[in-house]
Design a protein around this motif. Structure first.
Motif, short mmCIF file in Angstrom:
data_model
loop_
_atom_site.label_atom_id
_atom_site.label_comp_id
_atom_site.label_asym_id
_atom_site.label_seq_id
_atom_site.Cartn_x
_atom_site.Cartn_y
_atom_site.Cartn_z
N MET A 4 0.82 -1.19 0.00
CA MET A 4 0.00 0.00 0.00
C MET A 4 0.86 1.26 0.00
SD MET A 4 -3.10 0.94 -0.09
CE MET A 4 -4.58 1.05 0.81
N VAL A 61 4.00 1.43 -0.90
CA VAL A 61 4.79 1.43 -2.13
C VAL A 61 3.97 1.98 -3.29
CG1 VAL A 61 5.97 -0.06 -3.79
CG2 VAL A 61 6.23 -0.47 -1.34
N GLU A 62 2.70 1.63 -3.37
CA GLU A 62 1.84 2.12 -4.43
C GLU A 62 1.64 3.63 -4.32
OE1 GLU A 62 -1.62 -0.23 -3.98
OE2 GLU A 62 -0.71 -2.01 -4.86
N ALA A 63 1.46 4.14 -3.12
CA ALA A 63 1.30 5.58 -2.93
C ALA A 63 2.59 6.31 -3.32
CB ALA A 63 0.93 5.89 -1.48
N ALA A 110 4.80 5.22 -5.46
CA ALA A 110 4.94 5.11 -6.92
C ALA A 110 4.04 6.13 -7.62
CB ALA A 110 4.61 3.71 -7.37
N LEU A 111 2.84 6.35 -7.12
CA LEU A 111 1.97 7.38 -7.70
C LEU A 111 2.55 8.77 -7.52
CD1 LEU A 111 -1.59 6.09 -6.76
CD2 LEU A 111 -0.53 6.20 -9.03
N GLN A 161 5.83 3.04 -15.54
CA GLN A 161 5.62 2.86 -14.10
C GLN A 161 4.14 2.72 -13.78
OE1 GLN A 161 7.40 6.00 -11.86
NE2 GLN A 161 7.36 4.83 -9.96
N LEU A 162 3.30 3.53 -14.39
CA LEU A 162 1.86 3.43 -14.15
C LEU A 162 1.31 2.11 -14.70
CD1 LEU A 162 0.72 7.08 -14.87
CD2 LEU A 162 0.95 5.95 -12.66
N LEU A 186 2.34 -0.56 -12.37
CA LEU A 186 1.59 -0.45 -11.12
C LEU A 186 0.20 -1.07 -11.25
CD1 LEU A 186 1.95 0.71 -8.29
CD2 LEU A 186 0.88 2.80 -9.10
N LEU A 187 -0.40 -0.93 -12.43
CA LEU A 187 -1.73 -1.49 -12.63
C LEU A 187 -1.71 -2.99 -12.88
CD1 LEU A 187 -3.38 1.24 -14.86
CD2 LEU A 187 -3.90 0.72 -12.48
N PRO A 237 2.51 -4.95 -10.02
CA PRO A 237 3.13 -4.03 -9.06
C PRO A 237 4.57 -4.36 -8.66
CG PRO A 237 0.87 -4.46 -8.43
CD PRO A 237 1.18 -5.38 -9.58
N VAL A 290 7.44 -2.51 -10.83
CA VAL A 290 7.53 -1.05 -10.95
C VAL A 290 8.97 -0.59 -11.11
CG1 VAL A 290 7.16 1.10 -9.67
CG2 VAL A 290 5.36 -0.59 -9.78
#
Length: 98
Positions: free
Chosen positions: A1, A3-5, A7-8, A52-53, A56-57, A60, A63
């Motif tokens: 969670m 890591v995703e934030a 990455a965004l 990267q996006l 991520l989708l 993950p 990335v």
């Protein structure tokens, strides 16, 4: 969670960096000495952000592979600086410093 934030957030920074570089290149307000260098940096950053996006989708853990594109583009951009034409032979150089 987390890591995703992160990455965004990093993708948003990449979008801002790409937009800023493209503004420098195509606004006409600035004298851009090494245009090829900035074009490669902008293209590499844009492709890295899109990669990267996409990672991520769809995958993950992958990335970090998008960073390889950015590193390769930065290496290519630095290579273009080294092998580029001398600045004093550019037409704008004679106009500015004559």
């Amino acid at each position: 969670m987390i890591v995703e934030a992160f990455a965004l957030y990093e993708a948003m920074l990449g979008i801002v960096a790409t937009a800023g570089t493209l503004y420098l290149l195509y606004s006409g307000d600035f004298v851009v000495v090494h245009r090829r260098f900035l074009e490669i940096v902008a293209a590499g950053t844009g492709v890295a952000v899109l990669g990267q996006l996409a990672f991520l989708l769809y995958w993950p853990p992958g990335v970090q592979f998008a960073h390889l594109v950015l590193l390769l583009s930065l290496t290519l951009a630095l290579y273009s600086l080294v092998t580029g034409y001398p600045t004093r032979e550019k037409p704008w150089f004679a106009t500015l410093f004559s």
